[in-house]
Design an enzyme around this catalytic site. Sequence first.
Site, PDB file in Angstrom:
ATOM      1  N   ALA A  16       0.887  -1.114  -0.131  1.00  0.00           N
ATOM      2  CA  ALA A  16      -0.102  -0.252   0.108  1.00  0.00           C
ATOM      3  C   ALA A  16       0.854   1.213  -0.061  1.00  0.00           C
ATOM      4  CB  ALA A  16      -1.038   0.243   1.231  1.00  0.00           C
ATOM      5  N   PHE A 116      -9.970 -19.539  -6.118  1.00  0.00           N
ATOM      6  CA  PHE A 116      -9.550 -19.167  -4.905  1.00  0.00           C
ATOM      7  C   PHE A 116     -10.702 -18.948  -3.955  1.00  0.00           C
ATOM      8  CE2 PHE A 116      -6.283 -17.397  -2.164  1.00  0.00           C
ATOM      9  CZ  PHE A 116      -5.224 -17.919  -3.052  1.00  0.00           C
ATOM     10  N   GLN A 248      -8.971 -12.394  11.040  1.00  0.00           N
ATOM     11  CA  GLN A 248      -9.079 -13.803  10.298  1.00  0.00           C
ATOM     12  C   GLN A 248      -8.138 -14.869  10.705  1.00  0.00           C
ATOM     13  OE1 GLN A 248      -8.013 -13.779   5.495  1.00  0.00           O
ATOM     14  NE2 GLN A 248     -10.149 -14.196   5.928  1.00  0.00           N
ATOM     15  N   HIS A 250      -6.457 -17.823   9.226  1.00  0.00           N
ATOM     16  CA  HIS A 250      -6.098 -18.618   7.862  1.00  0.00           C
ATOM     17  C   HIS A 250      -6.163 -19.868   8.252  1.00  0.00           C
ATOM     18  CE1 HIS A 250      -4.435 -20.050   4.285  1.00  0.00           C
ATOM     19  NE2 HIS A 250      -4.631 -18.688   3.925  1.00  0.00           N
ATOM     20  N   LEU A 260       2.301 -19.686   6.716  1.00  0.00           N
ATOM     21  CA  LEU A 260       1.239 -19.757   5.854  1.00  0.00           C
ATOM     22  C   LEU A 260       1.396 -20.653   4.702  1.00  0.00           C
ATOM     23  CD1 LEU A 260      -1.424 -18.414   4.939  1.00  0.00           C
ATOM     24  CD2 LEU A 260      -0.034 -16.530   3.672  1.00  0.00           C
ATOM     25  N   GLU A 263      -3.930 -20.473   0.068  1.00  0.00           N
ATOM     26  CA  GLU A 263      -5.187 -21.166  -0.022  1.00  0.00           C
ATOM     27  C   GLU A 263      -5.087 -21.719  -1.587  1.00  0.00           C
ATOM     28  OE1 GLU A 263      -8.228 -18.639   1.236  1.00  0.00           O
ATOM     29  OE2 GLU A 263      -9.240 -18.811  -0.703  1.00  0.00           O
ATOM     30  N   ARG A 294     -12.597 -18.601   4.100  1.00  0.00           N
ATOM     31  CA  ARG A 294     -11.611 -18.908   5.245  1.00  0.00           C
ATOM     32  C   ARG A 294     -12.199 -18.787   6.726  1.00  0.00           C
ATOM     33  NH1 ARG A 294      -6.552 -14.910   3.153  1.00  0.00           N
ATOM     34  NH2 ARG A 294      -6.098 -16.334   1.375  1.00  0.00           N
ATOM     35  N   HIS A 361      -4.120 -14.127  11.028  1.00  0.00           N
ATOM     36  CA  HIS A 361      -3.704 -14.027   9.386  1.00  0.00           C
ATOM     37  C   HIS A 361      -3.703 -12.578   9.086  1.00  0.00           C
ATOM     38  CE1 HIS A 361      -2.060 -14.635   5.434  1.00  0.00           C
ATOM     39  NE2 HIS A 361      -3.307 -14.157   5.031  1.00  0.00           N
ATOM     40  N   ARG A 402     -12.339 -11.482   5.194  1.00  0.00           N
ATOM     41  CA  ARG A 402     -11.699 -10.926   3.756  1.00  0.00           C
ATOM     42  C   ARG A 402     -11.628 -12.017   3.062  1.00  0.00           C
ATOM     43  NH1 ARG A 402      -6.907 -11.570   1.835  1.00  0.00           N
ATOM     44  NH2 ARG A 402      -5.792 -11.867   3.899  1.00  0.00           N
ATOM     45  N   SER A 407      -6.750  -9.058  -0.042  1.00  0.00           N
ATOM     46  CA  SER A 407      -5.735  -7.908   0.409  1.00  0.00           C
ATOM     47  C   SER A 407      -4.744  -7.317  -0.280  1.00  0.00           C
ATOM     48  CB  SER A 407      -5.095  -8.693   1.546  1.00  0.00           C
ATOM     49  OG  SER A 407      -4.364  -9.920   1.176  1.00  0.00           O
ATOM     50  N   LEU A 408      -4.249  -8.314  -1.477  1.00  0.00           N
ATOM     51  CA  LEU A 408      -3.301  -7.801  -2.437  1.00  0.00           C
ATOM     52  C   LEU A 408      -4.012  -6.724  -3.263  1.00  0.00           C
ATOM     53  CD1 LEU A 408      -1.019 -10.803  -3.359  1.00  0.00           C
ATOM     54  CD2 LEU A 408      -0.611  -8.889  -1.819  1.00  0.00           C
TER      55      LEU A 408
END
Lengths: 600, 255
Positions: A16, A116, A248, A250, A260, A263, A294, A361, A402, A407-408
């Site tokens: 970001a 996804f 969240q 994960h 991690l 997914e 998730r 996560h 989410r 997020s990306l």
Amino acid sequence: MQTHSYDVVIVGAGGAGMRAALESSGRARTAVISKLYPTRSHTGAAQGGMCAALANVEEDNWEWHTFDTVKGGDYLVDQDAAEVMAKEAIDAVLDLERMGLPFNRTPEGKIDQRRFGGHTRNHGEAAVRRSCYAADRTGHMILQTLYQNCVKQNVEFFNEFYVLDLILDHDLSHEDVPEGEQVSVAGVVAYDLATGEIHVFRAKSVVLATGGAGKIFKTTSNAHTLTGDGMALALRRGLPLEDMEFFQFHPTGLAGLGILLSEAARGEGGILRNGEGERFMERYAPTIKDLAPRDIVARSMANEVREGRGAGPNKDYVLLDLTHLEPAHIDAKLPDITEFARTYLGIEPYTEPVPVYPTAHYAMGGVPTNIDAEVLRNNTDVVRGLYAAGEVACVSVHGSNRLGTNSLLDINVFGKRAGISAAQYAVGAPWVEMPENAAARTVAELEAMRRRPDGERVADLRRELQEAMDKGAQVFRTHESLVETLDVIKDLQERFSNVSVQDKGRLFNTDLLEAVELGFLIDLAEVVVVGALERKESRGGHFREDFPDRDDANYMAHTMAYRRVSAAEAADAAGIPPHETRLDTKPVVVTRYQPMERKY
Amino acid sequence: MTATLEETAPAAAAGEIPSFEVTIRVLRYSPESEHGTSSYWDEHTLTMYGTDRVLDALHKIKWEQDGSLTFRRSCAHGICGSDAMRINGRNRLACKTLLKDLNISKPITVEPIKGLPVLKDLVVDMEPFFASYREIMPFLITTGNEPSGERIQSAAQREVYDDTTKCILCAACTSSCPVFWTDGQYFGPAAIVNAHRFIFDSRDEGATQRLEILNDKEGVWRCRTTFNCTEACPRGIEVTKAIQEVKRAMITRAF
């Protein structure tokens, strides 16, 4: 002490922050302040992809993506924001490709896409291939590509500088400023890790892009440095935090370690099995099974373990099974995560299933903003010149849960918007006066901790906090578990004022900075737990066993948490001052989609 | 449980991770301490577990014994590139090196990576490293108008430079290179790897410029193919091969 003046100061150099910098640095004099070298930021740990309805491999459109995002967030998503994100996703991916990102390709040479969790065709019919990806290192490639373009544009960085205070022209933690009256940002106070020197940055615009706060939990996929700095700074200066109770977990962290495993493993065909070998997700989400969102998968896994169907000698995890996939396919699409399994657990994913368990996560909540990334100081007024984007912010595009890859997307869409907004505002805005003693509070806090001859150890307090959060505020929560956790947090707040560090030096004093970060974590854990206690329903990532259903009549609203101290206490900087956490609500923006039962 | 069983298997409860004792020797340097500007060895004996990494041992020292021990770290699973260090004489990431994979019957030595100025303990000045990286123009160079959609690139074209996109800029390769140790002006393997990533990208039009930069006397020709870099890379990049490909491109393509 040194002082600097910039039109725009961006705090944080992950996805970001750097996406904002690429927009802002061409329009206004910009500095990026980061506590890490930019390429160390945790965006680089993201794996699976970034969704956008490019429809490169099958029919798709941004409206379906919007719907999935709203439903995935259990209807706590602000639908205007979700629509902006899903629409602008397409350009966000193309921007990255044109900047050089090496996406995986289709046979025609276009950007490839894969399935996804929670991303579906036509409002839930079946899983859709929407995630644009670069093997299982999409976040790494985004971080590298953005940094490369910052190098190209000569963006100015202050690396290994910790921002420790946010200066506004009103200290809202103890000052009442009526609705509608103007509050503006003046700059930030930062600490240079290499020298121990304090730097005051005056700025017309400040963009918070400091990422998440996963270290409030013990088992987490998050980096050691994800201590919620930006959220805590805002909270301490009286700005609200939104929806912090939604965290969240994960589903697939490496068991016992929390590292991690994307997914994408399930997107590429991986299956979750319990200790009896059963594909248990068929019972919990009959349509999309292992690719349910998730929160649902994590809860299902925890439930299997709780009901005695876990795997392993202690039956305390479940298994991610990739053994039916071709090794060549695994190598091409999932090389990093399979290496994690080999390196850290000594498991060969070609032939053995991988032990997994949910890991903390992502913070859905954060500093509230509108769709132009402007920070809100209440339900309606923005702080002039203050922006936030990415995990530190709550727009809210993620609501109570989410979806993977969003997020990306969030950092790219809202990072870009924050950079443009911040620069445009700074170009026309007047300077706000920086108080003479702007750094006084920061210096007093640091010196108190550094000089205290002995006292509590940072690591002890942090471990107690993290263990209490894992025990009482994780996947399953009850009134009792949360009250117990809050008691631990209150105790830690008192003990924090007696923390001392062993390193008394000025150069690279990471001992001291860990103490400061612990203060941030304790502050944020309290907001998470207070919000979770008050929300007597279950929605998305927040599951109350004593209130297992969603309750739209009473809780279809965002939580806004404010911290208030008395003026006298605000002046006393050492430790966490006695304070009151006040909760309020903010309406959810509903445009196209009325809340429905959430089934997959 | 009988006494015999307890003696032979002290930590044998089902699923329990066995523990062991290990000694960590860290090369310290702290100009503000009583040691001044001379470095010194510091030793700690710790009880650790089978899944613990060298980073866990360093954290245990810092968090429980000596808070002044200083090192960089962030993600703790080998993707951020913060914690490259010399472990038993070899460059590795502390977060990717499991203690049980080292010889724990002898002390494990931990030193800062070589060839970059040490600032404190295991922290080195990374600026010279990033300066070399920036010099090779590590960004896509194109001419003409931007396309309205994506650029087309076949899977085969992408595969050519896939390996070098994995770089995390940890400096394990560059600081393992004997040429870099003796000649700080040498670009070093990491910069060349990142040049490779663009030179062989079919979308890029800046190969000639980059090859000219690397044809410099401090460029690729200084490489003596000792393969230290390839062995050091925690991402498994075939660094020496990438350097060879850049050398070959210089001969066949540009000049």
